[in-house]
Write a protein that holds these residues in place. Structure first.
Motif, PDB file in Angstrom:
ATOM      1  N   MET A  43       0.807  -1.193   0.000  1.00 20.10           N
ATOM      2  CA  MET A  43       0.000   0.000   0.000  1.00 20.10           C
ATOM      3  C   MET A  43       0.851   1.258   0.000  1.00 20.10           C
ATOM      4  SD  MET A  43      -3.201  -0.674  -0.235  1.00 20.10           S
ATOM      5  CE  MET A  43      -3.024  -2.181  -1.136  1.00 20.10           C
ATOM      6  N   ASN A  44       2.071   1.175   0.515  1.00 22.02           N
ATOM      7  CA  ASN A  44       2.917   2.368   0.541  1.00 22.02           C
ATOM      8  C   ASN A  44       3.144   2.919  -0.860  1.00 22.02           C
ATOM      9  OD1 ASN A  44       3.162   2.428   3.307  1.00 22.02           O
ATOM     10  ND2 ASN A  44       5.031   1.224   3.324  1.00 22.02           N
ATOM     11  N   GLY A  45       3.348   2.039  -1.820  1.00 22.71           N
ATOM     12  CA  GLY A  45       3.538   2.475  -3.202  1.00 22.71           C
ATOM     13  C   GLY A  45       2.291   3.146  -3.750  1.00 22.71           C
ATOM     14  N   PHE A  46       1.119   2.593  -3.421  1.00 25.63           N
ATOM     15  CA  PHE A  46      -0.142   3.189  -3.861  1.00 25.63           C
ATOM     16  C   PHE A  46      -0.313   4.576  -3.252  1.00 25.63           C
ATOM     17  CE2 PHE A  46      -2.668  -1.017  -4.611  1.00 25.63           C
ATOM     18  CZ  PHE A  46      -1.728  -1.415  -5.545  1.00 25.63           C
ATOM     19  N   GLN A  47       0.013   4.689  -1.959  1.00 27.30           N
ATOM     20  CA  GLN A  47      -0.123   5.970  -1.276  1.00 27.30           C
ATOM     21  C   GLN A  47       0.780   7.016  -1.906  1.00 27.30           C
ATOM     22  OE1 GLN A  47      -1.169   5.286   3.269  1.00 27.30           O
ATOM     23  NE2 GLN A  47       0.656   4.125   2.701  1.00 27.30           N
TER      24      GLN A  47
ATOM     25  N   ALA B  94       2.072   7.015  -4.950  1.00 27.90           N
ATOM     26  CA  ALA B  94       1.688   7.265  -6.337  1.00 27.90           C
ATOM     27  C   ALA B  94       0.450   8.149  -6.453  1.00 27.90           C
ATOM     28  CB  ALA B  94       1.457   5.947  -7.069  1.00 27.90           C
ATOM     29  N   THR B  95      -0.432   8.094  -5.449  1.00 23.53           N
ATOM     30  CA  THR B  95      -1.699   8.816  -5.532  1.00 23.53           C
ATOM     31  C   THR B  95      -1.835   9.950  -4.524  1.00 23.53           C
ATOM     32  OG1 THR B  95      -2.792   7.228  -4.056  1.00 23.53           O
ATOM     33  CG2 THR B  95      -2.898   6.784  -6.441  1.00 23.53           C
ATOM     34  N   ASN B  96      -0.812  10.145  -3.694  1.00 21.42           N
ATOM     35  CA  ASN B  96      -0.843  11.188  -2.661  1.00 21.42           C
ATOM     36  C   ASN B  96      -2.058  11.027  -1.737  1.00 21.42           C
ATOM     37  OD1 ASN B  96       0.298  13.403  -1.350  1.00 21.42           O
ATOM     38  ND2 ASN B  96      -0.968  14.847  -2.476  1.00 21.42           N
ATOM     39  N   THR B  97      -2.271   9.796  -1.283  1.00 23.06           N
ATOM     40  CA  THR B  97      -3.375   9.475  -0.372  1.00 23.06           C
ATOM     41  C   THR B  97      -2.845   8.740   0.846  1.00 23.06           C
ATOM     42  OG1 THR B  97      -3.760   7.351  -1.467  1.00 23.06           O
ATOM     43  CG2 THR B  97      -5.084   9.219  -2.245  1.00 23.06           C
ATOM     44  N   LYS B  98      -3.717   8.558   1.809  1.00 23.79           N
ATOM     45  CA  LYS B  98      -3.479   7.652   2.931  1.00 23.79           C
ATOM     46  C   LYS B  98      -4.443   6.494   2.728  1.00 23.79           C
ATOM     47  CE  LYS B  98      -0.563   9.745   5.732  1.00 23.79           C
ATOM     48  NZ  LYS B  98       0.663   9.176   6.218  1.00 23.79           N
ATOM     49  N   ILE B  99      -3.926   5.277   2.746  1.00 23.33           N
ATOM     50  CA  ILE B  99      -4.764   4.092   2.564  1.00 23.33           C
ATOM     51  C   ILE B  99      -4.574   3.204   3.784  1.00 23.33           C
ATOM     52  CG2 ILE B  99      -5.251   2.065   1.145  1.00 23.33           C
ATOM     53  CD1 ILE B  99      -4.084   3.630  -1.251  1.00 23.33           C
TER      54      ILE B  99
ATOM     55  N   THR C 228      -9.876   9.021  -5.866  1.00 25.86           N
ATOM     56  CA  THR C 228     -10.362   8.277  -7.029  1.00 25.86           C
ATOM     57  C   THR C 228      -9.237   7.450  -7.645  1.00 25.86           C
ATOM     58  OG1 THR C 228     -12.038   9.961  -7.481  1.00 25.86           O
ATOM     59  CG2 THR C 228     -11.453   8.495  -9.296  1.00 25.86           C
ATOM     60  N   ALA C 229      -8.061   8.060  -7.788  1.00 22.96           N
ATOM     61  CA  ALA C 229      -6.912   7.327  -8.337  1.00 22.96           C
ATOM     62  C   ALA C 229      -6.497   6.187  -7.414  1.00 22.96           C
ATOM     63  CB  ALA C 229      -5.748   8.291  -8.560  1.00 22.96           C
ATOM     64  N   GLY C 230      -6.475   6.440  -6.110  1.00 23.30           N
ATOM     65  CA  GLY C 230      -6.122   5.399  -5.144  1.00 23.30           C
ATOM     66  C   GLY C 230      -7.113   4.259  -5.161  1.00 23.30           C
ATOM     67  N   LEU C 231      -8.403   4.583  -5.236  1.00 22.68           N
ATOM     68  CA  LEU C 231      -9.437   3.552  -5.304  1.00 22.68           C
ATOM     69  C   LEU C 231      -9.257   2.694  -6.549  1.00 22.68           C
ATOM     70  CD1 LEU C 231     -12.020   2.235  -4.266  1.00 22.68           C
ATOM     71  CD2 LEU C 231     -13.304   4.043  -5.449  1.00 22.68           C
ATOM     72  N   GLY C 232      -8.955   3.338  -7.662  1.00 25.57           N
ATOM     73  CA  GLY C 232      -8.723   2.582  -8.901  1.00 25.57           C
ATOM     74  C   GLY C 232      -7.578   1.603  -8.760  1.00 25.57           C
TER      75      GLY C 232
END
Length: 65
Positions: free
Chosen positions: A1-5, A7-12, A39-43
């Motif tokens: 999840m760190n990579g997703f966070q 890449a999308t500037n979110t907290k997951i 939206t990008a993180g959800l995708g």
């Protein structure tokens, strides 16, 4: 999840293995950030869930009996 966070500037955040949505066996995913980032993180999360699901189906012994 760190990579997703990153890449999308979110907290997951994902609930712990034994922490389910009430009266289900479903875990909870919370994504926070700016709307377009969420939206990008959800995708990305949905894409990963699909990849894992497909891999489980393809490599499941029950499918190949």
């Amino acid at each position: 999840m760190n990579g997703f966070q990153a890449a999308t500037n979110t907290k997951i955040k994902i609930s712990q293995n034994n922490d389910f949505f009430p009266e289900t066996s479903d875990r909870v995913i919370a994504i926070t950030g700016q709307p377009e980032c969420v939206t990008a993180g959800l995708g990305m999360v949905i894409e990963k869930i699909c990849e894992v699901f497909i891999a489980c189906v393809i490599y499941s012994p029950a499918v190949h009996q």
